[in-house]
Each structure stands twice: as structure tokens, then as C-alpha cells.
Design a protein around this motif. Structure first.
Motif, short mmCIF file in Angstrom:
data_model
loop_
_atom_site.label_atom_id
_atom_site.label_comp_id
_atom_site.label_asym_id
_atom_site.label_seq_id
_atom_site.Cartn_x
_atom_site.Cartn_y
_atom_site.Cartn_z
N SER A 97 -2.51 -16.94 52.88
CA SER A 97 -3.51 -17.11 51.82
C SER A 97 -4.01 -15.75 51.36
CB SER A 97 -4.70 -17.97 52.24
OG SER A 97 -5.79 -17.17 52.62
N PRO A 98 -4.46 -15.70 50.09
CA PRO A 98 -5.01 -14.44 49.59
C PRO A 98 -6.19 -13.96 50.44
CG PRO A 98 -4.53 -15.90 47.76
CD PRO A 98 -4.33 -16.71 49.02
N LEU A 99 -6.84 -14.88 51.16
CA LEU A 99 -7.99 -14.45 51.97
C LEU A 99 -7.58 -13.58 53.15
CD1 LEU A 99 -10.20 -17.66 52.14
CD2 LEU A 99 -10.24 -15.80 50.50
N SER A 100 -6.31 -13.63 53.52
CA SER A 100 -5.87 -12.79 54.64
C SER A 100 -5.78 -11.34 54.21
CB SER A 100 -4.49 -13.24 55.13
OG SER A 100 -3.49 -12.84 54.19
N GLY A 101 -5.58 -11.13 52.93
CA GLY A 101 -5.39 -9.76 52.44
C GLY A 101 -4.05 -9.18 52.84
N LEU A 102 -3.15 -10.00 53.35
CA LEU A 102 -1.90 -9.46 53.89
C LEU A 102 -0.65 -10.03 53.26
CD1 LEU A 102 -2.98 -9.40 57.64
CD2 LEU A 102 -2.58 -7.43 56.17
N GLY A 103 -0.79 -10.79 52.16
CA GLY A 103 0.37 -11.46 51.58
C GLY A 103 1.49 -10.51 51.19
N THR A 104 1.14 -9.43 50.51
CA THR A 104 2.18 -8.51 50.05
C THR A 104 2.78 -7.71 51.20
OG1 THR A 104 1.28 -8.41 47.84
CG2 THR A 104 2.64 -6.56 48.51
N ALA A 105 1.90 -7.27 52.09
CA ALA A 105 2.39 -6.50 53.24
C ALA A 105 3.36 -7.34 54.06
CB ALA A 105 1.22 -6.04 54.11
N LEU A 106 3.01 -8.62 54.26
CA LEU A 106 3.90 -9.50 55.04
C LEU A 106 5.18 -9.79 54.28
CD1 LEU A 106 1.68 -12.31 56.61
CD2 LEU A 106 2.89 -10.50 57.81
N GLY A 107 5.06 -9.95 52.95
CA GLY A 107 6.26 -10.22 52.14
C GLY A 107 7.23 -9.04 52.22
N LEU A 108 6.68 -7.84 52.09
CA LEU A 108 7.54 -6.64 52.14
C LEU A 108 8.13 -6.47 53.54
CD1 LEU A 108 5.34 -4.11 50.11
CD2 LEU A 108 7.59 -4.97 49.44
N ARG A 109 7.28 -6.63 54.55
CA ARG A 109 7.77 -6.45 55.93
C ARG A 109 8.81 -7.52 56.26
NH1 ARG A 109 9.29 -2.92 58.85
NH2 ARG A 109 7.40 -1.73 58.47
N GLY A 110 8.56 -8.76 55.81
CA GLY A 110 9.50 -9.84 56.08
C GLY A 110 10.85 -9.57 55.45
N ALA A 111 10.83 -9.07 54.22
CA ALA A 111 12.09 -8.75 53.54
C ALA A 111 12.84 -7.67 54.32
CB ALA A 111 11.80 -8.28 52.12
N ALA A 112 12.09 -6.65 54.75
CA ALA A 112 12.74 -5.54 55.48
C ALA A 112 13.32 -6.04 56.81
CB ALA A 112 11.71 -4.43 55.74
N GLU A 113 12.58 -6.90 57.50
CA GLU A 113 13.05 -7.38 58.81
C GLU A 113 14.24 -8.32 58.66
OE1 GLU A 113 12.30 -6.18 61.60
OE2 GLU A 113 10.49 -5.04 61.08
N LEU A 114 14.24 -9.13 57.59
CA LEU A 114 15.38 -10.03 57.38
C LEU A 114 16.64 -9.22 57.07
CD1 LEU A 114 16.60 -12.81 57.14
CD2 LEU A 114 15.64 -13.02 54.83
N ALA A 115 16.48 -8.22 56.22
CA ALA A 115 17.64 -7.37 55.90
C ALA A 115 18.13 -6.65 57.16
CB ALA A 115 17.24 -6.35 54.83
N GLU A 116 17.20 -6.18 57.97
CA GLU A 116 17.56 -5.46 59.19
C GLU A 116 18.31 -6.38 60.17
OE1 GLU A 116 17.64 -2.57 60.47
OE2 GLU A 116 17.83 -3.10 62.61
N ALA A 117 17.82 -7.62 60.30
CA ALA A 117 18.46 -8.57 61.22
C ALA A 117 19.89 -8.89 60.75
CB ALA A 117 17.63 -9.84 61.32
N LEU A 118 20.05 -9.08 59.44
CA LEU A 118 21.39 -9.38 58.91
C LEU A 118 22.33 -8.19 59.11
CD1 LEU A 118 20.20 -11.21 55.65
CD2 LEU A 118 21.55 -12.26 57.49
N ARG A 119 21.76 -6.99 58.98
CA ARG A 119 22.54 -5.75 59.17
C ARG A 119 22.98 -5.64 60.64
NH1 ARG A 119 18.48 -1.93 57.88
NH2 ARG A 119 18.59 -2.77 55.76
N ARG A 120 21.98 -5.83 61.53
CA ARG A 120 22.25 -5.65 62.97
C ARG A 120 23.31 -6.64 63.46
NH1 ARG A 120 18.07 -7.29 65.96
NH2 ARG A 120 16.67 -6.53 64.32
N HIS A 121 23.34 -7.82 62.87
CA HIS A 121 24.32 -8.82 63.32
C HIS A 121 25.60 -8.78 62.49
CE1 HIS A 121 21.87 -10.78 66.42
NE2 HIS A 121 20.85 -10.42 65.66
N GLY A 122 25.75 -7.76 61.70
CA GLY A 122 27.00 -7.54 60.95
C GLY A 122 27.35 -8.69 60.02
N VAL A 123 26.36 -9.32 59.42
CA VAL A 123 26.63 -10.54 58.64
C VAL A 123 27.37 -10.23 57.34
CG1 VAL A 123 25.60 -12.56 57.55
CG2 VAL A 123 24.64 -11.69 59.67
N SER A 124 27.07 -9.10 56.72
CA SER A 124 27.71 -8.86 55.42
C SER A 124 29.22 -8.69 55.59
CB SER A 124 27.09 -7.66 54.70
OG SER A 124 27.42 -6.47 55.36
#
Ligand SMILES: Cc1cc2nc3c(=O)[nH]c(=O)nc-3n(C[C@H](O)[C@H](O)[C@H](O)COP(=O)(O)OP(=O)(O)OC[C@H]3O[C@@H](n4cnc5c(N)ncnc54)[C@H](O)[C@@H]3O)c2cc1C
Length: 414
Positions: free
Chosen positions: A296-323
Motif C-alpha cells: 500500500s502507498p502507506l508503507s512508503g515502500l512500493g517503488t523501492a520494493l518494485g525495483l528491488r523485486g525486479a532486480a532480485e528476479l533477474a538475478e535469480a534467473l541469471r544465477r540459475h542459467g535460465v536464459s
């Protein structure tokens, strides 16, 4: 070449698209809006957002878009100040930071980087059906075509269609917080009261709040918060809801109601959280950002979590050689690593401070005055000395006190 479909060209979707395309994926983004959505208030670069943007090599471009801000003030109906907190408060760790930019500018920077990395876009379209096949996920688009993707990522926000198609109806996951929020851009005219770099926050009894924040030159970003757990979809019905909620309210309420009628970017939504206990992935489909864990916007963390989530998902796919080898096993392992990293972060963000909802929109005049008093007291030198003493008496006076409750996210995530 492994092919990913990202549903939603928001902050999380665009950041993920950049990272995957640079990692050698073919990436298609489908966005329901006809172009990148503008609107939204400021994004705070302190913390995780900054780090992810540094890692993406985009921080300098982002910093070029900072909105000059002096602080936040809580005001009475006549505009006089009950309390204020400058950007320098708590050694730069207060509610408003000097490092904030509009969400729309951040979205544009990410979109530019994604385009440069070769990401393909389908605007004014969305997913209609997701079917597992031995080859991957067969996606039927609303516009008609059917295509197969190795991975489908739902980054389509808190009302995610990907989630509905794959995980079931929103009602199973949505936790409304009892407030709704409208936001839009106001064009300053000859008679518009100017902000001079200050974000102004005004509350009326009955859980109603108005905010005006600096935007692009000649513009102000307006927020209107009120009690509601559902909001209508149709534009006219939305305006009627706002009129009802703010009819007769003080300060600039009448001006804002009039401006909302012609604002091209008027948005209205409830303050919700999304809780998906069963996990954020299903086969080759995964959710990221508000679609998975909206705090929720009340957390003040929506964008930070969105950016971090994107980075972590890309990192996990990279680490497991998915591409290189997008097998179901590798994908499952990558999604599981991603969730292990992000679950605790999302859960922590969803734990709002006690009384957070009441603080944003107090019910009574007394509550409004009490809020302003808290904002004054927490900045008082005597209070800071006591806190420092209780915290173990750190010797030097660095001006940094406790980080107060995160701001009213009529302003954006940090
Ligand atoms: C225009 C806008 C303004 C915002 N303003 C604020 C604000 O002022 N304060 C605040 O706290 N948060 C705001 N938010 C939410 C904030 O951006 C997110 O909490 C955070 O950045 C995480 O982003 P996200 O990418 O997960 O979701 P979002 O940023 O919400 O992005 C989701 C994207 O998916 C698209 N989409 C939705 N449905 C579909 C579909 N069926 N098919 C394809 N695409 C779809 C949306 O159009 C959007 O572009 C705003 C979001 C938007 C879209």
C-alpha cells in the motif's frame, strides 16, 4: 533465445525488462495503457531504490530529474502552518528528502533504457488467457494473437490481471485498509497559491486529507485521501465520489475538485495490501511488484520494493542459467530463490506502524492537532537528546534522530 513476457510497463515491469534484455533475453512487454502511464507523486531515492538504479547504471539520469523540495508542512484551513519538517530534519532522514523525483520521470528513464536494450512493446493490449504447454506458456492477447513464452511475469500492479488469470480472483488476496486516494497533476494558473518547494498537507475531521506537492515547473501534484474500501471505475462516478467526500471541505478543496475534472491523469484507487500466502509463482508464471505483495502507498515502500523485486528476479534467473536453458526445473528453482529473498522484505513492508491509517487521515480535530504536535515534538532538540540517551548515548551530535513514521503516501514509495 529465451523469450519473456512482462505484463505491465510500470516501475517493476520496466526495471525487469531492462535487466532481462541486458542478460540476453528476448523481452516483450504488454501494457494495457496506450503509452507509458504518467501521473503519480514523487519517488524517494533513499535506500533500495537508489541502489537498484546504481546497479542498472541509471542513477545519473534519474538524479537529473530531482524535484527541488524544501520540506513538508501541516497546515490549517487558512494555510497557516501547524508544523513543518524541512528536508534537513534528522540529518536528511525525515519524511521528505531532497532526493525525490516524479514517478512518471522514473518510469520514462526506465522505459528509455528498456528501449535501448531492445525490449519490444505492445501497448493498448493485455493478456486474455495463459495456458501451459510443453513448449512454455501459450498466451492469448486481447488483440487476438497467440504466442508462446518461456516465462510470463505479472508486473501489472495491485489489480493484476495476470494474478486473476493464474491465481484466482483479487478478493482472495486483497486486504483493504479503509482509505481511498485520488491523485492528479494541477496546472498552476495566475491565481494558484504557490508551494515554494514545500509539500503541504491539510486534514479535515472525518478522515479527509488534501496534499499539494511540488511537481514539474508550473505544476503541482495533488492528493485527496478519504475513507472508502471500494471506488467506482467510471470517470464521472469517480468525480461524484470525490465531490461527495470533499464537499464543503476547507483550504483548497474546491479548487482541487474543479481541477480534478479536467486533469488528464486523474487516478483513484483504494489503499490496499495484497497477501498471497500460496507463493508468487505457478509453473512458468511469476508475479513481481504490487501484483505480488502490494504493501500500500502507506508503507512508503512500493517503488523501492518494485525495483528491488525486479532486480532480485533477474538475478535469480541469471544465477540459475535460465536464459541459456529455460527448462521448467531451472525456472522453478529461480522463482523459488527470488521468493526466498523477497518474502521477508515484502512481509516487513506490509507491517504498517500501529495507527498508521489513523495518522494519515485522523477522524477528529483533536487527532489532527495531535499529529501536528507529534511532528513538532519529534524534531525538538530536547526530544532528540533523550532518544539518543536511551539509544546508548552516541557521542557526536550528527543531527540525526529516529526516523519518524514514513510519510503520507499520497507521496510515493521510498
Ligand atoms: C500512474 C500511476 C501512478 C501512481 N502513483 C502513485 C502514487 O502517487 N503514490 C504511490 O504510493 N503509488 C503510486 N503508484 C503505485 C506505484 O507505482 C507502485 O506501488 C510501485 O511503483 C510498484 O510498481 P509496480 O510496477 O508493481 O506497479 P505499477 O507502478 O502500478 O505498474 C503497473 C503497470 O501495469 C499496467 N497494467 C495494469 N493492468 C494491466 C493489464 N491488465 N495488462 C497490462 N498492463 C497492465 C499499469 O497500467 C501500469 O503501467 C502509481 C502507479 C501508477 C501506475
Amino acid at each position: 533465445m529465451a523469450h519473456a513476457l512482462v505484463v505491465g510497463a510500470g516501475i517493476a515491469g520496466e526495471a525487469l525488462a531492462v535487466a532481462l534484455a541486458r542478460d540476453g533475453w528476448r523481452v516483450t512487454v504488454v501494457e494495457v495503457a496506450p503509452e507509458i502511464r504518467t501521473g503519480g507523486q514523487t519517488v524517494d531515492l533513499r535506500g533500495d531504490s537508489r541502489q537498484v538504479l546504481v546497479d542498472l547504471g541509471l542513477i545519473d539520469e534519474v538524479l537529473a530529474h530531482l524535484v527541488p523540495q524544501r520540506g513538508i508542512a501541516w497546515i490549517r484551513a487558512d494555510g497557516s502552518r501547524m508544523a513543518e519538517m524541512p528536508v534537513e530534519a534528522f540529518g536528511g532522514r525525515g519524511l521528505i528528502s531532497s532526493e525525490e523525483l516524479l514517478r512518471s520521470d522514473l518510469a520514462r528513464v526506465l522505459h528509455g533504457a528498456a528501449g535501448a536494450a531492445g525490449v519490444e512493446y505492445r501497448f493498448a493490449d493485455t493478456v486474455e488467457q495463459l495456458t501451459d504447454t510443453t513448449e512454455g506458456v501459450e498466451v492469448r492477447f486481447r488483440s487476438g494473437p497467440v504466442e508462446v513464452f518461456d516465462v510470463v511475469v505479472g508486473a501489472d500492479g495491485s489489480h493484476s490481471r495476470t494474478r486473476s488469470l493464474r491465481f484466482g480472483p483479487e478478493s482472495a488476496y486483497r486486504k483493504p485498509l479503509g482509505l481511498a486516494h485520488a491523485w492528479f497533476t494541477l496546472q498552476e494558473g495566475p491565481g494558484t497559491p504557490l508551494l515554494d518547494g514545500w509539500a503541504l498537507s491539510y486534514n479535515e475531521p472525518g478522515r479527509r486529507g488534501l496534499t499539494a506537492r511540488p511537481g514539474h515547473p508550473g505544476q503541482q501534484e495533488i492528493g485527496m485521501t478519504f475513507a472508502a474500501s471500494t471506488v467506482p471505475r467510471a470517470h464521472d462516478a469517480r468525480l461524484a465520489v470525490l465531490d461527495d467526500a470533499f464537499h464543503g471541505a476547507g483550504w483548497r478543496a474546491a479548487e482541487f475538485l474543479a481541477a480534478a475534472r479536467t486533469a488528464p491523469d486523474l487516478a483513484l484507487d483504494t489503499y490496499d495490501q495484497i497477501h498471497i500466502d500460496r507463493g508468487w509463482s505457478d509453473g512458468r508464471v511469476v508475479l513481481v511488484g504490487d501484483a505480488a505483495w502490494c504493501a500500500s502507498p502507506l508503507s512508503g515502500l512500493g517503488t523501492a520494493l518494485g525495483l528491488r523485486g525486479a532486480a532480485e528476479l533477474a538475478e535469480a534467473l541469471r544465477r540459475h542459467g535460465v536464459s541459456a536453458e529455460p527448462t521448467a526445473e531451472r525456472i522453478r528453482a529461480a522463482f523459488s530463490s527470488f521468493e526466498q529473498v523477497m518474502r521477508p522484505r515484502a512481509a516487513a513492508a506490509q507491517k504498517l506502524l500501529p495507527g498508521r491509517v489513523r495518522m494519515v487521515a485522523p477522524k477528529t480535530r483533536r487527532g489532527i492537532r495531535a499529529n501536528a504536535m507529534v511532528m513538532r515534538v519529534v524534531q525538538a532538540p530536547a526530544f532528540l537528546r533523550v532518544v539518543r540517551f536511551l539509544a546508548g548515548g552516541r557521542g557526536h551530535d550528527d543531527g540525526a534522530g529516529p526516523e519518524p513514521s514514513r510519510p503520507d503516501r499520497s507521496r510515493q514509495a521510498g
